[in-house]
Design a protein around this motif. Sequence first.
Motif, PDB file in Angstrom:
ATOM      1  N   ASN A 138      61.049 -89.618  37.316  1.00 36.77           N
ATOM      2  CA  ASN A 138      61.597 -90.820  36.700  1.00 36.77           C
ATOM      3  C   ASN A 138      60.409 -91.746  35.977  1.00 36.77           C
ATOM      4  OD1 ASN A 138      60.171 -92.011  38.843  1.00 36.77           O
ATOM      5  ND2 ASN A 138      61.800 -91.574  40.223  1.00 36.77           N
ATOM      6  N   SER A 139      60.784 -92.763  35.711  1.00 36.04           N
ATOM      7  CA  SER A 139      59.417 -93.933  35.126  1.00 36.04           C
ATOM      8  C   SER A 139      58.339 -93.845  35.721  1.00 36.04           C
ATOM      9  CB  SER A 139      60.375 -95.116  34.663  1.00 36.04           C
ATOM     10  OG  SER A 139      60.646 -95.795  35.973  1.00 36.04           O
ATOM     11  N   SER A 140      58.475 -93.738  37.137  1.00 35.99           N
ATOM     12  CA  SER A 140      57.210 -93.965  38.085  1.00 35.99           C
ATOM     13  C   SER A 140      56.317 -92.754  38.351  1.00 35.99           C
ATOM     14  CB  SER A 140      57.896 -94.612  39.358  1.00 35.99           C
ATOM     15  OG  SER A 140      58.595 -93.519  40.095  1.00 35.99           O
ATOM     16  N   THR A 141      56.792 -91.591  37.663  1.00 33.94           N
ATOM     17  CA  THR A 141      56.452 -90.297  37.991  1.00 33.94           C
ATOM     18  C   THR A 141      55.126 -90.275  36.705  1.00 33.94           C
ATOM     19  OG1 THR A 141      58.208 -89.478  38.804  1.00 33.94           O
ATOM     20  CG2 THR A 141      56.621 -87.836  38.087  1.00 33.94           C
ATOM     21  N   ALA A 142      53.993 -89.757  37.237  1.00 36.62           N
ATOM     22  CA  ALA A 142      52.743 -89.564  36.182  1.00 36.62           C
ATOM     23  C   ALA A 142      52.790 -88.112  35.399  1.00 36.62           C
ATOM     24  CB  ALA A 142      51.572 -89.571  36.992  1.00 36.62           C
ATOM     25  N   VAL A 143      53.420 -88.171  34.511  1.00 41.65           N
ATOM     26  CA  VAL A 143      53.528 -86.839  33.701  1.00 41.65           C
ATOM     27  C   VAL A 143      52.398 -86.963  32.549  1.00 41.65           C
ATOM     28  CG1 VAL A 143      55.178 -85.693  32.006  1.00 41.65           C
ATOM     29  CG2 VAL A 143      56.151 -86.993  34.064  1.00 41.65           C
ATOM     30  N   TYR A 144      51.701 -85.720  32.362  1.00 44.48           N
ATOM     31  CA  TYR A 144      50.812 -85.749  31.342  1.00 44.48           C
ATOM     32  C   TYR A 144      51.116 -84.890  30.142  1.00 44.48           C
ATOM     33  CZ  TYR A 144      49.012 -81.517  33.439  1.00 44.48           C
ATOM     34  OH  TYR A 144      49.016 -80.117  33.832  1.00 44.48           O
ATOM     35  N   GLU A 145      52.243 -84.098  30.283  1.00 42.43           N
ATOM     36  CA  GLU A 145      52.594 -83.095  29.461  1.00 42.43           C
ATOM     37  C   GLU A 145      54.183 -82.845  29.420  1.00 42.43           C
ATOM     38  OE1 GLU A 145      51.582 -78.928  27.218  1.00 42.43           O
ATOM     39  OE2 GLU A 145      50.380 -79.532  29.013  1.00 42.43           O
ATOM     40  N   GLN A 146      54.804 -82.666  28.503  1.00 41.79           N
ATOM     41  CA  GLN A 146      56.351 -82.258  28.724  1.00 41.79           C
ATOM     42  C   GLN A 146      56.515 -81.262  27.542  1.00 41.79           C
ATOM     43  OE1 GLN A 146      59.128 -85.826  28.496  1.00 41.79           O
ATOM     44  NE2 GLN A 146      60.663 -84.229  28.177  1.00 41.79           N
ATOM     45  N   THR A 147      57.199 -80.227  27.802  1.00 39.72           N
ATOM     46  CA  THR A 147      57.356 -79.056  26.765  1.00 39.72           C
ATOM     47  C   THR A 147      58.930 -78.686  27.125  1.00 39.72           C
ATOM     48  OG1 THR A 147      55.177 -78.351  27.149  1.00 39.72           O
ATOM     49  CG2 THR A 147      56.877 -76.854  26.234  1.00 39.72           C
ATOM     50  N   LEU A 148      59.497 -78.299  25.754  1.00 43.29           N
ATOM     51  CA  LEU A 148      60.985 -77.655  25.645  1.00 43.29           C
ATOM     52  C   LEU A 148      60.586 -76.431  25.185  1.00 43.29           C
ATOM     53  CD1 LEU A 148      63.690 -77.827  25.571  1.00 43.29           C
ATOM     54  CD2 LEU A 148      63.903 -78.799  23.350  1.00 43.29           C
TER      55      LEU A 148
END
Length: 201
Positions: A180-190
């Motif tokens: 969610n918006s509070s999760t630290a995500v540094y990369e996203q891939t499809l």
Amino acid sequence: MYTYLTDYRGTNYKLPVLLEWNFSYGRELPCDAFHVSFAFDKAMLPILSDAVRFKAVYGNETVFLGVIDDFEVSISDKGSIVDIYGRGLAALLLDNEAEAAQYFAASLDIVLEKYVYPYGITQIRKNVDPPSQPLEVESGASVWKVLEDFMWFGCRIKPRFSKDGVLILGKEPGRKFSINSSTAVYEQTLKRKRYGVFSEV
């Protein structure tokens, strides 16, 4: 994270701190895979040559247990680096060919005894009981294919391996992860998979 190599004699060796690691998990073919790299010391060469298994442990949990396919030592301006590549324990069944056979009433015990246990797979978790059934093993089929066909036609279940090397026969509840918006995500891939076994594409 701690990582270990095991040689064909069953001796374990702890690896130095990893420079890079990549674990790939999946439920279909190709099976789980791993790649790790670390600084090379010449004293490690005999260990690398004899190693057959790789294990990674994070906290108290085994996050990968697999078969070593190959290793590579490279010397460059970056230093002396070892890269080890391998796959999950499903590779033991994928890489071995079954002899042609015909069973009029094969049971799960017969299939495990003939096509799983001889290849070093001893940790099995069963929560289904497929009925005895006719089974035809084609010449050239992998022992994985024999197990997969038996499970699918017997109870519509696909076999799979857990991260710690347990063969799972049946459905098991998984863990739920949410972002969610509070999760630290540094990369996203499809990723869309456009490869695989020809008959399944």
